[in-house]
Write an enzyme that holds these catalytic residues in place. Sequence first.
Site, PDB file in Angstrom:
ATOM      1  N   CYS A  90      42.424  41.774  37.284  1.00 14.75           N
ATOM      2  CA  CYS A  90      43.973  42.055  37.437  1.00 14.75           C
ATOM      3  C   CYS A  90      44.174  42.967  36.267  1.00 14.75           C
ATOM      4  O   CYS A  90      44.115  42.769  35.187  1.00 14.75           O
ATOM      5  CB  CYS A  90      44.958  40.627  37.238  1.00 14.75           C
ATOM      6  N   HIS A 116      35.539  33.166  41.323  1.00 15.00           N
ATOM      7  CA  HIS A 116      36.052  33.988  40.438  1.00 15.00           C
ATOM      8  C   HIS A 116      35.330  33.585  39.121  1.00 15.00           C
ATOM      9  O   HIS A 116      34.880  32.713  39.005  1.00 15.00           O
ATOM     10  CB  HIS A 116      37.498  34.076  40.270  1.00 15.00           C
ATOM     11  N   HIS A 147      34.510  31.165  47.478  1.00 14.83           N
ATOM     12  CA  HIS A 147      34.769  32.281  47.143  1.00 14.83           C
ATOM     13  C   HIS A 147      35.097  32.233  45.578  1.00 14.83           C
ATOM     14  O   HIS A 147      36.159  31.419  45.177  1.00 14.83           O
ATOM     15  CB  HIS A 147      36.061  32.764  47.706  1.00 14.83           C
TER      16      HIS A 147
END
Lengths: 299, 299
Positions: free
Chosen positions: A239, A208, A206
């Site tokens: 974010c 980013h 996973h």
Amino acid sequence: MAEHVDIVEVGPRDGFQGIGPFIPTERKIDFLRRLYATGLRRIEIGSIVSPAALPQLADTPDLLAACADLPGIVPQILVPTEKHGLKALQAGSDFLAFVLSVSESHNRNNVRRAPMDSAAEYGRLCAAMPEGADMRLNIATAFDCPFDGRVAEDDVIALLDVLVPMRPGAEVCLCDTTGRAAPDHVMSLFRRAMARYPQVTRWALHAHDTYGLGLANVHAAWLCGIRVFDASFAGLGGCPFAPGATGNVATEDLVWMFDRMGVHSGIDLGALVPVACDGAVIPGGLSGGRVRAALTAKG
Amino acid sequence: MAEHVDIVEVGPRDGFQGIGPFIPTERKIDFLRRLYATGLRRIEIGSIVSPAALPQLADTPDLLAACADLPGIVPQILVPTEKHGLKALQAGSDFLAFVLSVSESHNRNNVRRAPMDSAAEYGRLCAAMPEGADMRLNIATAFDCPFDGRVAEDDVIALLDVLVPMRPGAEVCLCDTTGRAAPDHVMSLFRRAMARYPQVTRWALHAHDTYGLGLANVHAAWLCGIRVFDASFAGLGGCPFAPGATGNVATEDLVWMFDRMGVHSGIDLGALVPVACDGAVIPGGLSGGRVRAALTAKG
């Protein structure tokens, strides 16, 4: 015969969860159907958590119900505790992704428990899983923690030593929660873990893309033999409180890279790009990725 | 002892050349000095070409003169023909970067010559180089051509077979002109070329980030033993006529990655980021890269 890669679309969960304005359920289901139509089959459709913690994901059971119309879809639901895992099973899920953090401060921040307490919950949840249901184990902060910085490989291994025997058949996903892992780190940890747990046959990354290393890390893991990668359409997952801190590696960037490598993902990039373009303009969302802009600028 | 990487800052040439509004010479020299102050030493300061073709770079001799105040700087000047190479030498340059394309259509588009004609010019220029002057050979469209698509490895090798013997001591840089090279392609071509020309001791990669593969390709080349990489501060180098088609891999992204890998570049990221932020707002420029936004959002 061409090699194959599995791309897990996590946009509806990781991409949507940080978006403030509630995305209407029908709009989410429309995205789900359009993502499915591109060829994506594994899709993390949401999470069963406290609606107070993540109000955006409160309609996950509705998305799960919508999957009944999509033959062959493998909808996975993220759960952070035993209680929420049991709730997800009751809601009809048969593919859970249990998440816990290596970093104690991150795990406490997320679920107010020590990692070993979460590990015990994972064990009990595994024991409660019905026949035929599937489990993925998401190891958050496997490389770096937003509070504590670089995470020692020894700490990851110590946690996996406890977790792996609880369900050796589970897919194990190492998560670069902050996007601060470098490709040498990715290769080093995967090689060590894969050698130590030969009983685990499904590994995933996973990644980013906050610091631009998303594809570099995916390719580094690919070289180690990893064949399952999370990604979010339009790179959603930033974010909203940290402008510029873009989030998940973009699904369309991954598909582009693997297409160029001659690796089969089963996903139609031409169909995906318009969906990603629409995802990029969801109010309150923060998008990332390069391929969308490059292809539409030239199209 | 930590490993070392050489980052060649090409912003003042590849980054600036596509910018329409003329950047005042004093402003360019200010950028040059600030880039130098971050620790960058190899800097492609411009190009000797027809001012009609690239008016933005017409003041390259002024930038070269300004280097006299910067001890240890290695200013390189891009030249596309023998004539311009000789001019650059006359202007006092002692580090030329000669560029030619593998792709005939791209080379004709750039310099109205067949690649083999450019190769012959390279040979004559090599013969004219004074003692102590250095040469880098830039192989454009080594992976992909904007007109013809993927470039066959055999075509690259056929051209290098002619070029390498002309000056085996030259640094050879494979350029991903379009940003469409995938990391497996980068590894395959470098491994083949490095094995075929053991007499070449300096290899480099010029990566573009148009499709997000810049760092992935740099890391892939790093794994093959490449230790010299071109990059442009702020990721400058996009084509102003193709919005979203960002250009060179960003210097600050490269420094970030190598810092995280524990590889020494000699460049101070904290000093570089403000220069990159100023570069990103040059009128008419198109910036790229991730690290700048990620670090300033959190700073």
